[in-house]
Design a protein around this motif. Structure first.
Motif, PDB file in Angstrom:
ATOM      1  N   LEU A   1      -3.601 -27.555 -26.016  1.00  0.00           N
ATOM      2  CA  LEU A   1      -2.232 -27.108 -25.774  1.00  0.00           C
ATOM      3  C   LEU A   1      -1.701 -26.283 -26.948  1.00  0.00           C
ATOM      4  N   ALA A   2      -2.016 -26.714 -28.168  1.00  0.00           N
ATOM      5  CA  ALA A   2      -1.567 -25.971 -29.345  1.00  0.00           C
ATOM      6  C   ALA A   2      -2.210 -24.589 -29.386  1.00  0.00           C
TER       7      ALA A   2
ATOM      8  N   GLN B   1      -3.507 -22.831 -26.811  1.00  0.00           N
ATOM      9  CA  GLN B   1      -3.047 -22.008 -25.694  1.00  0.00           C
ATOM     10  C   GLN B   1      -1.600 -21.552 -25.870  1.00  0.00           C
ATOM     11  N   ALA B   2      -0.819 -22.304 -26.601  1.00  0.00           N
ATOM     12  CA  ALA B   2       0.582 -21.943 -26.834  1.00  0.00           C
ATOM     13  C   ALA B   2       0.746 -20.875 -27.903  1.00  0.00           C
ATOM     14  N   THR B   3      -0.332 -20.584 -28.635  1.00  0.00           N
ATOM     15  CA  THR B   3      -0.192 -19.672 -29.767  1.00  0.00           C
ATOM     16  C   THR B   3      -1.169 -18.507 -29.733  1.00  0.00           C
TER      17      THR B   3
ATOM     18  N   VAL C   1       5.469 -18.993 -15.850  1.00  0.00           N
ATOM     19  CA  VAL C   1       5.243 -20.436 -15.805  1.00  0.00           C
ATOM     20  C   VAL C   1       4.775 -20.853 -14.414  1.00  0.00           C
TER      21      VAL C   1
ATOM     22  N   ASN D   1      -0.377 -20.000 -19.969  1.00  0.00           N
ATOM     23  CA  ASN D   1      -1.554 -20.754 -20.395  1.00  0.00           C
ATOM     24  C   ASN D   1      -1.253 -22.244 -20.523  1.00  0.00           C
ATOM     25  N   VAL D   2      -0.108 -22.554 -21.134  1.00  0.00           N
ATOM     26  CA  VAL D   2       0.267 -23.973 -21.294  1.00  0.00           C
ATOM     27  C   VAL D   2       0.510 -24.604 -19.928  1.00  0.00           C
TER      28      VAL D   2
ATOM     29  N   ALA E   1       1.661 -17.046 -23.235  1.00  0.00           N
ATOM     30  CA  ALA E   1       1.574 -18.382 -23.824  1.00  0.00           C
ATOM     31  C   ALA E   1       2.073 -19.456 -22.856  1.00  0.00           C
ATOM     32  N   LEU E   2       3.213 -19.211 -22.219  1.00  0.00           N
ATOM     33  CA  LEU E   2       3.775 -20.196 -21.291  1.00  0.00           C
ATOM     34  C   LEU E   2       2.882 -20.390 -20.074  1.00  0.00           C
TER      35      LEU E   2
END
Length: 239
Positions: A129-130, A132-134, A109, A228-229, A225-226
């Motif tokens: 955001l969706a 990048q989170a997945t 993070v 990227n978000v 994922a974290l």
């Protein structure tokens, strides 16, 4: 044609890197090096297919959701065809060194937020955001921290996980990951964006180490994922 040439150039670069890894780790062979390069080149091509064939963009959206689903489908096909075991791929929830594993997520993070504060001009929209989170964390970690190291090490036909941390393989696949972000071919010209490849490569070295240290792909997937978000959030509304 440009997409095919770009994927072929990427596969050729991966082959050079894999053959260099062969010299540092005797478990890697010319056959497994070639197989890894072929797979990564094919994954690159398959991921870009929705941009070439509109009918394959079945999920729509601004981001390449369909391409990532196609990448996951290719990964499943390769896992089945080569009989890669869940253990060899790191497909398990239980972590070796669990405290290290979960504490490392804070590092991902922080890494993503730092880069976002420097390079991201503004906060992302909900779809970004969706996505990048997945999708990137799941699809790309399975490819570069799961399948590619397993194939390089020859862990086919249900062979189990290796007992050590294979640094040459980790650095080699991380370099391939960086090149994948940096290399492109368009209208007869090769482009290589060093900065676009450098930071993913650095992050993937950490992810590769954690994948073998913990014997699990879970932390690299979550960390990717974290990060990227965090990157897309850190820019803030005003950049």
């Amino acid at each position: 044609m440009d997409a095919a040439i770009s994927s072929a150039l990427f596969a050729a670069t991966c082959l050079v890197v894999a053959l260099a890894v062969l010299r540092a780790d005797r478990r890697v062979t010319a056959v497994t090096a070639a197989a890894t390069a072929l797979y990564l080149g094919l994954d690159d091509f398959v991921t870009g297919l929705p941009h070439l064939i509109p009918a394959l963009d079945f999920l729509g959206g601004r981001w390449n959701w369909s391409g990532k689903v196609l990448s996951l489908a290719l990964s499943v096909a390769v896992i089945v065809a080569l009989r890669l075991s869940p253990d060899a791929l790191g497909f398990r929830f239980r972590q070796e060194h669990p405290r290290l594993a979960w504490m490392s997520l804070a590092g991902f993070v922080a890494w993503g937020a730092m880069l976002g504060a420097i390079f991201q001009p503004g906060m992302a929209d909900p779809e970004t955001l969706a996505f990048q989170a997945t999708m990137p964390g799941l699809a790309e970690e399975i490819v570069y921290r799961g399948i590619a190291p397993a194939v390089l090490l020859g862990l086919i036909n249900s062979r189990p996980h290796v007992s050590d941390v294979p640094w040459a393989v980790i650095i080699g696949t991380s370099l391939m990951f960086g090149v994948w972000h940096a290399l492109s071919f368009s209208q007869g010209s090769i482009d290589f964006e060093v900065m676009s490849g450098l930071f993913p490569m650095i992050g993937s070295i950490a992810g590769g180490w954690l994948r073998f240290k913990t014997r699990s792909l879970l932390i690299p997937v979550l960390g990717h994922a974290l990060a990227n978000v965090a990157f897309h959030v850190a820019g803030g509304p005003g950049g």
